[in-house]
Scaffold this active site. Structure first.
Site, PDB file in Angstrom:
ATOM      1  N   SER A  33       0.834  -1.194   0.000  1.00 65.52           N
ATOM      2  CA  SER A  33       0.000   0.000   0.000  1.00 65.52           C
ATOM      3  C   SER A  33       0.871   1.246   0.000  1.00 65.52           C
ATOM      4  CB  SER A  33      -0.941   0.010   1.212  1.00 65.52           C
ATOM      5  OG  SER A  33      -1.709   1.204   1.246  1.00 65.52           O
ATOM      6  N   ASP A  50      -4.557  -0.724  -2.157  1.00 71.97           N
ATOM      7  CA  ASP A  50      -5.055  -0.607  -0.792  1.00 71.97           C
ATOM      8  C   ASP A  50      -6.132  -1.671  -0.611  1.00 71.97           C
ATOM      9  OD1 ASP A  50      -6.186   0.039   1.628  1.00 71.97           O
ATOM     10  OD2 ASP A  50      -6.656   2.121   1.110  1.00 71.97           O
ATOM     11  N   VAL A  51      -5.903  -2.651   0.256  1.00 69.82           N
ATOM     12  CA  VAL A  51      -6.852  -3.753   0.388  1.00 69.82           C
ATOM     13  C   VAL A  51      -8.201  -3.291   0.911  1.00 69.82           C
ATOM     14  CG1 VAL A  51      -5.042  -5.488   0.664  1.00 69.82           C
ATOM     15  CG2 VAL A  51      -6.065  -4.414   2.704  1.00 69.82           C
ATOM     16  N   ASN A  98      -1.869 -10.978   4.532  1.00 68.50           N
ATOM     17  CA  ASN A  98      -0.975 -10.490   5.579  1.00 68.50           C
ATOM     18  C   ASN A  98      -1.146  -9.004   5.888  1.00 68.50           C
ATOM     19  OD1 ASN A  98       1.628 -10.560   7.236  1.00 68.50           O
ATOM     20  ND2 ASN A  98       2.170  -9.115   5.612  1.00 68.50           N
ATOM     21  N   SER A 106      -3.748 -12.919  15.234  1.00 72.27           N
ATOM     22  CA  SER A 106      -2.855 -12.505  16.311  1.00 72.27           C
ATOM     23  C   SER A 106      -3.336 -13.105  17.617  1.00 72.27           C
ATOM     24  CB  SER A 106      -2.853 -10.978  16.444  1.00 72.27           C
ATOM     25  OG  SER A 106      -2.187 -10.559  17.623  1.00 72.27           O
ATOM     26  N   TYR A 135      -7.625  -3.171  17.635  1.00 72.67           N
ATOM     27  CA  TYR A 135      -6.768  -4.137  16.941  1.00 72.67           C
ATOM     28  C   TYR A 135      -7.107  -5.558  17.381  1.00 72.67           C
ATOM     29  CZ  TYR A 135      -2.628  -6.755  15.575  1.00 72.67           C
ATOM     30  OH  TYR A 135      -1.786  -7.703  15.044  1.00 72.67           O
ATOM     31  N   ALA A 141      -9.843  -6.675  18.550  1.00 72.85           N
ATOM     32  CA  ALA A 141     -11.168  -7.036  18.037  1.00 72.85           C
ATOM     33  C   ALA A 141     -11.100  -7.443  16.567  1.00 72.85           C
ATOM     34  CB  ALA A 141     -12.139  -5.874  18.221  1.00 72.85           C
ATOM     35  N   LYS A 195      -8.580  -8.818  15.039  1.00 69.84           N
ATOM     36  CA  LYS A 195      -7.922 -10.113  14.912  1.00 69.84           C
ATOM     37  C   LYS A 195      -8.830 -11.252  15.356  1.00 69.84           C
ATOM     38  CE  LYS A 195      -4.224  -8.648  12.996  1.00 69.84           C
ATOM     39  NZ  LYS A 195      -3.879  -9.049  11.614  1.00 69.84           N
TER      40      LYS A 195
END
Length: 247
Positions: A37, A63-64, A90, A145, A158, A160, A162
């Protein structure tokens, strides 16, 4: 899956775990699309290293969080190599916010993290699945994670995202079977640029590690390759954390 001549998309492939994964895949004969990105220079350096070692790959900016950009990425890969055999989901972002600072977890933070970490991964799955269904084979690995298991991480939003990825992995594994396998890696503390300047926080969050080490990007890359190549594994979240979640 024998990786020789397989076409694998690695999102966030310019740095950290993505970089290590792209290099290992290419070393095993895969043709690697290195998505980035913002890390343009790093992504092109990865491709240069792949080619220097005799491998095949190219870099592509997308940008995903944008479905349109992801669809264009997938179309470019298929146009160049004919199909897409594997996806390493990833690309992720984070926000360093103290867990008890609820006011700092603004709508903007929540929306940006979910747009990339959850919806972005789903966009990538949507884009590659038609090629995999057509050939009746494919493998997808999502990057989760331990924050999604313990609830403890760089921030509540973050963690939440994952947790959502872990659940989405299981849902996709059911939805896409029997031809497409979907798995997830759930890393503990990994020595990447995310933690640059926050090393003390990383070690504190990791707690008392039984193996007394912090993982490397290469550790995660090896696990990704295992999930891509093992035909009997789907719907699994592999926790790789040096024993972090045991304590």
């Amino acid at each position: 899956m024998d990786l020789q001549d397989k076409v694998i998309l690695v999102t966030g492939g310019g740095t950290g775990v993505g970089r290590a994964t792209a290099l290992k895949l290419a070393a095993k004969g895969a043709k690697v699309a290195v998505n980035y990105s913002r890390s343009e220079q790093e992504a092109h350096e990865v491709v240069s290293e792949i080619e220097k070692r005799g491998g095949t790959g190219f870099a592509y900016q997308a940008d995903v969080a944008s479905k349109q950009e992801v669809d264009a990425l997938a179309a470019c890969i298929a146009g160049r190599y004919g199909t897409i055999d594997g996806l390493v989901n990833n690309a992720s972002i984070t926000a360093q916010i103290a867990m008890d600072n609820l006011e700092a977890a603004t709508d903007e933070v929540w929306d940006s993290l979910f747009s990339v970490n959850v919806k972005g991964m789903f966009h990538c799955v949507q884009a590659v699945v038609p090629y995999m269904k057509k050939q009746k084979s494919g493998a997808i690995v999502n990057m989760g994670s331990v924050a999604g298991i313990t609830g403890i991480g760089s921030s509540i939003p973050y963690a939440a995202t994952k947790s959502a990825i872990h659940t989405m992995t299981r849902s996709l594994a059911i939805a896409l079977a029997p031809d497409i396998r979907v798995n997830c890696i759930s890393p503990g503390a990994v020595d990447t640029r995310w933690w640059a300047g926050h090393e003390e926080k990383m070690i504190r969050l990791a707690g008392n590690l039984p193996l007394q080490r912090i993982s490397t990007p290469d550790d995660m890359a090896e696990a990704v390759i295992f999930q891509l190549t093992q035909a009997s594994v789907t719907g699994q979240v592999f926790t790789i954390d040096n024993g972090q979640t045991l304590c």
